[in-house]
Design a protein around this motif. Structure first.
Motif: not given
Length: 132
Positions: A1-16
């Motif tokens: 059984m493979s581990a679920p993939t998790v999206a890599r964290w990305a820093a919020p943009t300046a606009e956000i």
């Protein structure tokens, strides 16, 4: 059984971050005392001062909007009476203050009663404890 993939964290943009900061700066805490003061001015035996009607209407609309958001956050719409009061609050919030002074006073009083009834119902349902 493979581990679920998790999206890599990305820093919020300046606009956000700017939008978030603006929202935090515009936020004001729920002030039950101010709500009650505004209700007293409008529902008192006398008529609110003509020059204050627009300001009072704006504050009452603000109180209604905040109470509606509190109700939604607490899922108060499951309560039939709260649901009725929320429909009424949304309809009144959308109405403009009439130009005729007598009708404007009537509209202010409708707004105030709607705020009062919704405040009481949310209090009875326990939705306001963390805001008190």
């Amino acid at each position: 059984m493979s581990a679920p993939t998790v999206a890599r964290w990305a820093a919020p943009t300046a606009e956000i971050l700017t939008a978030l900061l603006d929202a935090v700066r515009e936020w004001t805490p729920f002030d039950g005392g101010q709500v009650l003061e505004d209700l007293a001015v409008v529902l008192d035996d006398g008529q609110p001062p003509r020059d204050d009607m627009g300001v009072l209407a704006g504050r009452l609309r603000g109180h209604l909007a905040r109470l509606v958001r509190i109700a939604e956050a607490n899922e108060a719409e499951d309560d039939p009476e709260a649901c009725r009061l929320l429909r009424q609050a949304r309809a009144l919030h959308a109405e403009a203050l009439p130009g005729d002074e007598r009708r404007a006073v009537g509209h202010l009083r409708q707004l105030a009663w709607s705020v009062n009834e919704l405040l009481e119902r949310l209090g009875a349902l326990g939705c306001l404890r963390r805001y008190a």
